[in-house]
Enzyme design. Structure first.
Site, PDB file in Angstrom:
ATOM      1  N   ALA A   1       0.826  -1.214   0.000  1.00  0.00           N
ATOM      2  CA  ALA A   1       0.000   0.000   0.000  1.00  0.00           C
ATOM      3  C   ALA A   1       0.860   1.264   0.000  1.00  0.00           C
ATOM      4  O   ALA A   1       1.731   1.421  -0.848  1.00  0.00           O
ATOM      5  CB  ALA A   1      -0.954  -0.041   1.188  1.00  0.00           C
ATOM      6  N   SER A   2       0.664   2.143   0.971  1.00  0.00           N
ATOM      7  CA  SER A   2       1.288   3.467   0.939  1.00  0.00           C
ATOM      8  C   SER A   2       2.784   3.480   1.215  1.00  0.00           C
ATOM      9  O   SER A   2       3.419   4.532   1.079  1.00  0.00           O
ATOM     10  CB  SER A   2       0.582   4.399   1.924  1.00  0.00           C
ATOM     11  OG  SER A   2      -0.697   4.733   1.438  1.00  0.00           O
ATOM     12  N   ILE A   3       3.362   2.350   1.590  1.00  0.00           N
ATOM     13  CA  ILE A   3       4.830   2.299   1.657  1.00  0.00           C
ATOM     14  C   ILE A   3       5.400   2.516   0.256  1.00  0.00           C
ATOM     15  O   ILE A   3       6.561   2.887   0.093  1.00  0.00           O
ATOM     16  CB  ILE A   3       5.310   0.969   2.271  1.00  0.00           C
ATOM     17  CG1 ILE A   3       4.800   0.845   3.721  1.00  0.00           C
ATOM     18  CG2 ILE A   3       6.816   0.861   2.266  1.00  0.00           C
ATOM     19  CD1 ILE A   3       5.170  -0.448   4.407  1.00  0.00           C
ATOM     20  N   SER A   4       4.553   2.336  -0.756  1.00  0.00           N
ATOM     21  CA  SER A   4       4.941   2.654  -2.130  1.00  0.00           C
ATOM     22  C   SER A   4       5.378   4.115  -2.256  1.00  0.00           C
ATOM     23  O   SER A   4       6.218   4.445  -3.104  1.00  0.00           O
ATOM     24  CB  SER A   4       3.776   2.380  -3.091  1.00  0.00           C
ATOM     25  OG  SER A   4       3.323   1.054  -2.992  1.00  0.00           O
TER      26      SER A   4
ATOM     27  N   TYR B   1      -3.524  14.263   3.816  1.00  0.00           N
ATOM     28  CA  TYR B   1      -2.956  13.045   3.242  1.00  0.00           C
ATOM     29  C   TYR B   1      -3.702  12.697   1.963  1.00  0.00           C
ATOM     30  O   TYR B   1      -4.931  12.589   1.957  1.00  0.00           O
ATOM     31  CB  TYR B   1      -3.057  11.898   4.243  1.00  0.00           C
ATOM     32  CG  TYR B   1      -2.312  10.662   3.808  1.00  0.00           C
ATOM     33  CD1 TYR B   1      -0.964  10.501   4.117  1.00  0.00           C
ATOM     34  CD2 TYR B   1      -2.943   9.661   3.081  1.00  0.00           C
ATOM     35  CE1 TYR B   1      -0.278   9.371   3.711  1.00  0.00           C
ATOM     36  CE2 TYR B   1      -2.257   8.535   2.673  1.00  0.00           C
ATOM     37  CZ  TYR B   1      -0.923   8.392   2.991  1.00  0.00           C
ATOM     38  OH  TYR B   1      -0.227   7.283   2.576  1.00  0.00           O
TER      39      TYR B   1
END
Length: 556
Positions: free
Chosen positions: A151-154, A311
């Protein structure tokens, strides 16, 4: 069990035998074997209870090998992969047991099918383990080799691409995004033209909306022409009545709102997902980054650029368009060059068609609280902000590459250069004052990372360690990785000693140059990564506690 069975055996031995001495001898041998086997089983069971085995590192160990490992250092013995490159196993045995318990506790509390975590200390992997199932239907045990949505670790991966282009002078963070993406419309705020820059977008300050589009209705109401407000009273009353009726129809009972999972929230009238989740469950495939901008490029800003933190994953889709223009390459192609350089072999875009070995399934709870598969979604509209798959081993490698770059000073001539310059890392890990969702939050967003600064407000009270992290939440998965650099005072001497003294794999002459960084004590610190195959699970507390456990084992 053993004591209860002995009287019966004795009674049989003392009873007369009618088959002669041969039968008596055979019986005695059988009894001896039975008793001996029982004792052996009893002793083995108690040994396992008192000294539980270290986690079994099963197939695909290459996905989380240390960078300095020599070929053939990963060998299979009795269906177990022995990780000879994992340093000082005995030193971390107690920490592993404690971390496993914390991981099991996190899994139990949220009811997740499976969970996986990994930890490195000073650049060396010391623990990686999975619990539960990565595929409930086929009863496939969850392990470190399994590939899951991060997910948002991308966003943190994408930040590396932006930083590289910035270092090379190909990207100016303070230029308007239209200089790189002319198709993106110029924006206004309260009737005046405003500038959105890449720097704004990297810290979620650009004013670009997230998935929720409800603010558009509020803007329409605020933007009404004053002359129109003076219209006939009867017409106003009629409109108000209509609005109230519509609101009543749309207003659902409270219990319905609680029971309905996020992925299932729908507009009752149209039977489609509501505005906050419609794009999260999108099945539409976008052939290019520029096409995916169509989702939001014509929407007005939520706030003036630079003034507030909001965000937004869509903001990072715009960043990927900037990366394409600055690099002259397709975004995924440019990202692949960096992933290859960092040796992240299991980190790939989440495409549904390609065969991706060890791909895990994602799950959610339905309104009755039962586990079910998450619906199919297409992530092509948000590669940069939430579209990648990875393993915990690859996340550990990525974290160490960033930590090495952060600690590698320009004066250090002994070690190889980092992927990024130290000055670059200091910039992207520096908290941005306006980038806080709440004033009470300890963490502050920087550029592609959330940062907690080192602080102790009162004597003999809680010290706060400096660390950077990023979490992720996607359909069927939740993730978090944290990097805890070694402090520059006090503990740093222990960090250095730990790095140099750890037992390592013997290297041949061609690999010695590559291992100089490890032998010189870089990187120094702890990296933790965890992923669970369930929607909307918080992992922050668990990851921090696991990091503390290994920190005490390494540096105390």
């Amino acid at each position: 069990m053993l004591s209860g069975g002995m009287p019966k055996l004795r009674s049989r031995l003392t009873s007369p035998l009618t088959s002669g001495s041969r039968s008596r001898s055979s019986l005695l041998l059988s009894v001896g074997a039975l008793v001996g086997g029982g004792v052996a089983a009893y002793v083995t069971a108690h040994k396992l209870r008192d000294n539980p085995p270290l986690p079994e590192f099963r197939a695909s160990c290459s996905a989380f090998e240390a960078p300095q490992r020599q070929e053939g250092a990963c060998k299979v013995t009795d269906e177990r992969v022995e990780k000879t490159g994992v340093t000082s196993r005995d030193k971390y045995e107690a920490a592993v047991r404690r971390a496993r318990d914390l991981l099991q506790r996190a899994k139990d509390e949220c009811g997740a099918p499976g969970i996986v975590a990994a930890v490195s200390v000073d650049g060396q992997l010391v623990w990686a383990e999975g619990l539960g199932y990565c595929d409930v239907e086929n009863r496939v045990p969850c392990g470190p080799q399994h590939v899951m949505r991060i997910a948002s670790i991308s966003k943190s991966l994408t930040m590396t691409a932006v930083a590289k282009l910035w270092e090379e002078g190909k990207l100016d963070l303070d230029k308007p995004v239209q200089d790189y993406v002319p198709s993106f419309p110029e924006k206004e705020w309260e009737g005046e033209k405003v500038t959105v820059t890449t720097r704004h977008l990297l810290s979620h300050l650009g004013g670009i909306r997230h998935y929720d589009k409800s603010y558009l209705k509020k803007k329409d109401k605020k933007g009404e022409n004053p002359n129109e407000k003076a219209k006939d009273k009867s017409e106003s009353a009629s409109n108000a009545k209509t609005e109230n009726v519509s609101a009543e129809k749309m207003d659902k009972p409270k219990s319905e709102k609680v029971d309905k999972p996020k992925s299932e929230k729908t507009d009752k009238k149209q039977n489609v997902p509501d505005s906050s989740t419609e794009e999260m469950v999108s099945k539409r495939e976008f052939k290019s980054v520029s096409k995916s901008l169509d989702l939001f490029k014509d929407d007005p800003l939520v706030h003036k650029p630079g003034s507030k933190y909001l965000y937004t994953t869509h903001g990072w889709t715009l960043i990927s368009a900037v990366v394409e223009a600055a690099s002259g390459k397709d975004f995924l192609a440019y990202m692949q060059t960096l992933l290859t350089e960092m040796d992240l072999k299991e980190t790939v875009p989440d495409k549904p068609i390609p065969i991706i070995y060890h791909r895990a399934r994602g799950y959610q709870f339905n309104k009755k609280g039962r586990l079910e598969n998450t619906p199919y979604v297409d992530l092509s509209y948000k590669w940069a902000g939430g579209g990648y798959l990875s393993t915990v081993g690859d996340l550990i490698k990525f974290g160490n590459a960033m930590l090495y770059s952060y600690q590698k000073s320009p004066e250090d001539k002994e070690n190889l250069p980092g992927l990024l310059k130290q000055s670059t890392m200091q910039t992207i890990w520096k908290p941005v004052p306006n980038a806080k969702s709440k004033p009470s939050n300890e963490s502050c967003y920087a550029m592609g990372w959330a940062v907690v600064e080192r602080e102790q407000k009162h004597g003999q009270c809680r010290p706060r360690r400096h660390f950077v992290s990023h979490s992720g939440g996607a359909m069927g998965f939740s993730s978090l990785m944290a990097i805890v650099p070694c402090p520059e005072d006090g503990v740093s001497e222990k960090c250095e000693a730990n790095s140099v003294s750890n037992d390592r794999v013997e290297l041949d002459s061609s690999q010695k140059e590559l291992s100089k960084s490890a032998l010189s004590g870089l990187p120094r610190g702890i990296v933790v990564a965890a992923v669970v195959n369930l929607t909307d699970v918080g992992l922050s507390k668990t990851v921090q506690e696991i990091g503390e456990v290994f920190g005490k084992a390494a540096y105390s």
